[in-house]
Write a protein that holds these residues in place. Structure first.
Motif, PDB file in Angstrom:
ATOM      1  N   ALA A  30       0.860  -1.374  -0.031  1.00  0.00           N
ATOM      2  CA  ALA A  30      -0.138  -0.177  -0.041  1.00  0.00           C
ATOM      3  C   ALA A  30       0.813   1.288  -0.089  1.00  0.00           C
ATOM      4  N   ASP A  31       2.141   1.188   0.434  1.00  0.00           N
ATOM      5  CA  ASP A  31       3.091   2.268   0.784  1.00  0.00           C
ATOM      6  C   ASP A  31       3.787   2.353  -0.642  1.00  0.00           C
ATOM      7  N   ARG A  32       3.831   1.308  -1.468  1.00  0.00           N
ATOM      8  CA  ARG A  32       4.640   1.548  -2.839  1.00  0.00           C
ATOM      9  C   ARG A  32       3.962   2.268  -3.613  1.00  0.00           C
ATOM     10  N   VAL A  33       4.843   3.053  -4.481  1.00  0.00           N
ATOM     11  CA  VAL A  33       4.335   3.837  -5.710  1.00  0.00           C
ATOM     12  C   VAL A  33       3.937   2.676  -6.780  1.00  0.00           C
ATOM     13  N   ALA A  34       2.572   2.890  -7.026  1.00  0.00           N
ATOM     14  CA  ALA A  34       2.012   2.280  -8.539  1.00  0.00           C
ATOM     15  C   ALA A  34       2.239   2.767  -9.760  1.00  0.00           C
ATOM     16  N   VAL A  35       2.307   2.180 -10.519  1.00  0.00           N
ATOM     17  CA  VAL A  35       2.511   2.797 -12.174  1.00  0.00           C
ATOM     18  C   VAL A  35       1.201   3.113 -12.648  1.00  0.00           C
ATOM     19  N   ILE A  44      -8.584   5.429  -9.611  1.00  0.00           N
ATOM     20  CA  ILE A  44      -7.998   6.344  -8.486  1.00  0.00           C
ATOM     21  C   ILE A  44      -9.184   6.933  -7.772  1.00  0.00           C
ATOM     22  N   ALA A  45     -10.210   7.590  -8.610  1.00  0.00           N
ATOM     23  CA  ALA A  45     -11.484   7.848  -7.816  1.00  0.00           C
ATOM     24  C   ALA A  45     -12.226   6.862  -7.260  1.00  0.00           C
ATOM     25  N   ALA A  46     -12.268   5.776  -7.764  1.00  0.00           N
ATOM     26  CA  ALA A  46     -12.980   4.706  -7.177  1.00  0.00           C
ATOM     27  C   ALA A  46     -12.450   4.117  -5.897  1.00  0.00           C
ATOM     28  N   SER A  47     -11.247   3.928  -5.728  1.00  0.00           N
ATOM     29  CA  SER A  47     -10.411   3.602  -4.676  1.00  0.00           C
ATOM     30  C   SER A  47     -10.784   4.423  -3.468  1.00  0.00           C
ATOM     31  N   GLN A  48     -11.415   5.579  -3.626  1.00  0.00           N
ATOM     32  CA  GLN A  48     -11.609   6.371  -2.339  1.00  0.00           C
ATOM     33  C   GLN A  48     -12.935   6.112  -1.877  1.00  0.00           C
ATOM     34  N   GLN A  49     -13.693   5.149  -2.506  1.00  0.00           N
ATOM     35  CA  GLN A  49     -14.877   4.752  -2.013  1.00  0.00           C
ATOM     36  C   GLN A  49     -16.050   5.790  -1.624  1.00  0.00           C
ATOM     37  N   GLY A  50     -16.114   6.809  -2.626  1.00  0.00           N
ATOM     38  CA  GLY A  50     -16.984   7.851  -2.667  1.00  0.00           C
ATOM     39  C   GLY A  50     -16.701   8.807  -1.252  1.00  0.00           C
ATOM     40  N   LYS A  51     -15.642   8.883  -1.126  1.00  0.00           N
ATOM     41  CA  LYS A  51     -15.385  10.019   0.009  1.00  0.00           C
ATOM     42  C   LYS A  51     -14.667  11.121  -0.656  1.00  0.00           C
ATOM     43  N   ARG A  83      -7.819  12.793   3.068  1.00  0.00           N
ATOM     44  CA  ARG A  83      -7.310  11.845   1.902  1.00  0.00           C
ATOM     45  C   ARG A  83      -6.602  12.279   1.094  1.00  0.00           C
ATOM     46  N   VAL A  84      -5.283  12.078   0.635  1.00  0.00           N
ATOM     47  CA  VAL A  84      -4.552  12.399  -0.671  1.00  0.00           C
ATOM     48  C   VAL A  84      -3.995  11.236  -1.133  1.00  0.00           C
ATOM     49  N   VAL A  85      -4.187  11.597  -2.688  1.00  0.00           N
ATOM     50  CA  VAL A  85      -3.671  10.681  -3.672  1.00  0.00           C
ATOM     51  C   VAL A  85      -2.652  11.666  -4.277  1.00  0.00           C
ATOM     52  N   THR A  86      -1.344  11.023  -4.475  1.00  0.00           N
ATOM     53  CA  THR A  86      -0.335  11.664  -5.151  1.00  0.00           C
ATOM     54  C   THR A  86      -0.186  11.173  -6.643  1.00  0.00           C
ATOM     55  N   ARG A 109       1.171   6.697   0.885  1.00  0.00           N
ATOM     56  CA  ARG A 109       0.009   5.813   0.683  1.00  0.00           C
ATOM     57  C   ARG A 109      -0.749   6.410  -0.628  1.00  0.00           C
ATOM     58  N   ASN A 110      -1.501   5.623  -1.408  1.00  0.00           N
ATOM     59  CA  ASN A 110      -2.069   6.205  -2.447  1.00  0.00           C
ATOM     60  C   ASN A 110      -1.192   6.924  -3.436  1.00  0.00           C
ATOM     61  N   ALA A 111       0.002   6.371  -3.755  1.00  0.00           N
ATOM     62  CA  ALA A 111       0.935   7.127  -4.486  1.00  0.00           C
ATOM     63  C   ALA A 111       1.002   6.388  -6.022  1.00  0.00           C
TER      64      ALA A 111
END
Length: 169
Positions: A30-35, A44-51, A83-86, A109-111
């Motif tokens: 979860a802490d790794r940077v995803a491609v 990305i938007a769906a991963s935040q589960q409507g928040k 909640r922050v996504v980078t 997280r969420n990078a």
């Protein structure tokens, strides 16, 4: 009977160790940077589960992006549930450097980091109206509506955008 207790205890210990290893592996993943590939934009938007959340688009060579990270650090001190996504626009080959920078600003997280598709396609997947200027910050509401802002965001503008998104009062 004694032997079966030992076997049962050994099996329980093995299961406990495996569970701990799985949990640690999941936390590290979860802490790794995803491609990021263009197909991931909706994910990305769906991963935040409507928040409501903030998507911060940045690059290692963007001096102004670091100012936004400083502001986010202060905001998270006041709003720990922010909640922050980078999304780094650097190539996937730069993942180790991206990871180090995100560790420094405590946003691991969420990078994401841009993948191997053409930059234009990846930018278009994020936002068809975005021309690549940075930093670029998106404020998402729980219902999926979003606002995009280019450039360094002032403290007052952060507050206004977070209120719009329903993140802070």
């Amino acid at each position: 009977m004694m032997r079966s207790r030992r076997q049962l205890l050994a099996a329980a210990m093995t299961a406990a160790v495996a569970t701990c290893a799985l949990m640690l592996g999941t936390a590290n993943a979860a802490d790794r940077v995803a491609v990021f590939e263009s197909a991931n934009a909706a994910r990305i938007a769906a991963s935040q589960q409507g928040k409501p959340f903030v998507l911060v688009v940045w690059s290692l060579d963007c001096v102004y992006c670091k100012r936004n990270f400083d502001a986010i650090g202060k905001l998270r001190a006041r709003h720990p549930d922010l909640r922050v996504v980078t999304l780094a626009t650097d190539s996937a080959d730069a993942s180790p450097q991206v990871q180090k920078m995100l560790e420094r600003v405590r946003l691991t997280r969420n990078a994401w980091v841009f993948g191997h598709e053409p930059q234009e396609r990846l930018r278009y997947a994020v936002d068809p109206d975005w021309m690549g200027e940075m930093p670029r910050t998106y404020f998402y509401r729980a219902d999926g509506q979003r606002q995009g802002v280019s450039g360094v965001i002032s403290e007052g503008d952060w507050a206004r955008h977070l209120r719009w998104a329903g993140i802070a009062g």
